[in-house]
Motif scaffolding. Sequence first.
Motif, PDB file in Angstrom:
ATOM      1  N   LEU A 260      -6.758   0.801   5.676  1.00 49.79           N
ATOM      2  CA  LEU A 260      -5.962  -0.364   5.313  1.00 49.79           C
ATOM      3  C   LEU A 260      -6.478  -1.594   6.048  1.00 49.79           C
ATOM      4  CD1 LEU A 260      -2.337   1.123   5.480  1.00 49.79           C
ATOM      5  CD2 LEU A 260      -3.754   0.775   3.452  1.00 49.79           C
TER       6      LEU A 260
ATOM      7  N   TYR B  94      -3.767   4.721  -1.962  1.00 49.57           N
ATOM      8  CA  TYR B  94      -4.911   5.167  -1.171  1.00 49.57           C
ATOM      9  C   TYR B  94      -4.731   6.669  -0.929  1.00 49.57           C
ATOM     10  CZ  TYR B  94      -5.490   0.170  -0.088  1.00 49.57           C
ATOM     11  OH  TYR B  94      -5.661  -1.192  -0.168  1.00 49.57           O
TER      12      TYR B  94
ATOM     13  N   TRP C   7      -3.017   0.283  -5.889  1.00 49.10           N
ATOM     14  CA  TRP C   7      -2.386   0.136  -4.577  1.00 49.10           C
ATOM     15  C   TRP C   7      -2.213   1.477  -3.859  1.00 49.10           C
ATOM     16  CZ3 TRP C   7      -0.182  -1.937  -9.085  1.00 49.10           C
ATOM     17  CH2 TRP C   7       0.701  -1.100  -9.779  1.00 49.10           C
TER      18      TRP C   7
ATOM     19  N   HIS D 173       0.834  -1.199   0.000  1.00 44.40           N
ATOM     20  CA  HIS D 173       0.000   0.000   0.000  1.00 44.40           C
ATOM     21  C   HIS D 173       0.871   1.253   0.000  1.00 44.40           C
ATOM     22  CE1 HIS D 173       0.400  -1.705   4.138  1.00 44.40           C
ATOM     23  NE2 HIS D 173       0.989  -0.545   4.316  1.00 44.40           N
TER      24      HIS D 173
END
Length: 468
Positions: free
Chosen positions: A416, A408, A406, A360
């Motif tokens: 998450l 955010y 991937w 992430h």
Amino acid sequence: MQAWRTISLWMDQLEEPLCVRPALDQDLEVDVCIIGAGYTGLWTAYYLKRQAPQLNVAVIDANIAGYGASGRNGGWLMGNLLGEDRMLATLSPQQRRASTDLLHDIPNEVHSVLQREGIDCDYRKGGVLYCAARYPEQERSLRAYLDDLYRQGMNEDDYRWLGPEALNGQLRVSNAYGAIFSPHVATLQPAKLVRGLARAVERLGVPIYENTPAIDWRTGEVRTPQATIRSQWIVPAVEGYAASLPPLGRHQLPVQSLLVATEPLPESTWAQIGLDQGQAFSEGSRQVTYGQRTADNRLVFGARGGYRFGGRLREDFSLTDSEIALRRYLFGDLFPQLKDVRITHSWGGNLGMARRFHPHMLCDRQRGIALSGGYGGEGVGATNLGGRTLAALILGQHNALTAQPWVYDNRPLSSLASWPPEPCRWLGYNAIIRSFVHEDQTLAQPGSAPWRRRLASTLADFMEGFMR
């Protein structure tokens, strides 16, 4: 200095003196405070200052640059991201191709920085060989994986099958059934990269304060033992050490990977083995093996390590006899001529594993937090992508980097996925690893009954799916 050299073969090979940089001893006010002088933190600082020289950026580290996974890994610079197939599955074919091209270009991007900054880290882009050896089930699973890659839009320029004869032209392993070759991987000397990158960042005007742990952090503020840093943005670039900065530990689980290195091998031995172009290699079991031929002609070989109850970090990486023996057994199966070779170095490191194996890159604009992690052992390349992406997010850019699945953007940390509480994590992880070990032991026995082989693989498949 001597203790830092025992971290890994890579740190031991450094010719530079390992002198610690001064610790932060007075309060500081900056635009961006980066916690961690590993790859993620240094790449973020590098791209920020290259694009916005006016920014005031500072990096702190609890030890020295390269103490963590950046100075301990296997030296694979991959043009991939863990779990990319699942993350890209919902995109159109054109979007998926653009995303994979972005990933495949990571080794080239790193190489351009190495040339620009004069960093010599034994970079060699020889590709990677995912070998089917030791037992025939590996060939079936790798061919199925290759078919899946082609369904995702890859082609033979990205991944192609090599039969035993073609494989022998690059790597000669015992009982080879073939291999998948991909050109999108380079090998390098990890410690030379992280130390050279630290110097490049300093030349851009970014101070690095070592022996300066973050003992507390909150919006706009990081507290260290001797000072407080106030900052518009905080980048917790700690990866496998996420548990040291709550609540990051809910989202990145520390697991270990363990490696060994042989003594330098004579050219006559390498003539029997190959790997003369800097190729990385692995064998197709679920032990997650990885290896390379170093610039000084050693074999470096690693395999999956373990997980400690409660997500505790492993501090002592003096490998046990059994840990060394497992890795010797695995590479000895591939290269029988090396079964009795002298092992000069053994080490390991903590790495971050994200829930569902989804790395992430997150930007919480309300709290001024930008983070990248959960690379799952593929961080040498993923950190470069992460650093570029975090720099773009902090600078408010909207481009190919920030548009990936991937990423955010403008999302809180709580968005998450979180790992379940103990003892579920420990029980689940160990059950899964035991199923993998059982499968490998069963399939490595040529005389094991077909039903036992099918049962072992079915159980491992189920457990691997459960892990995701």
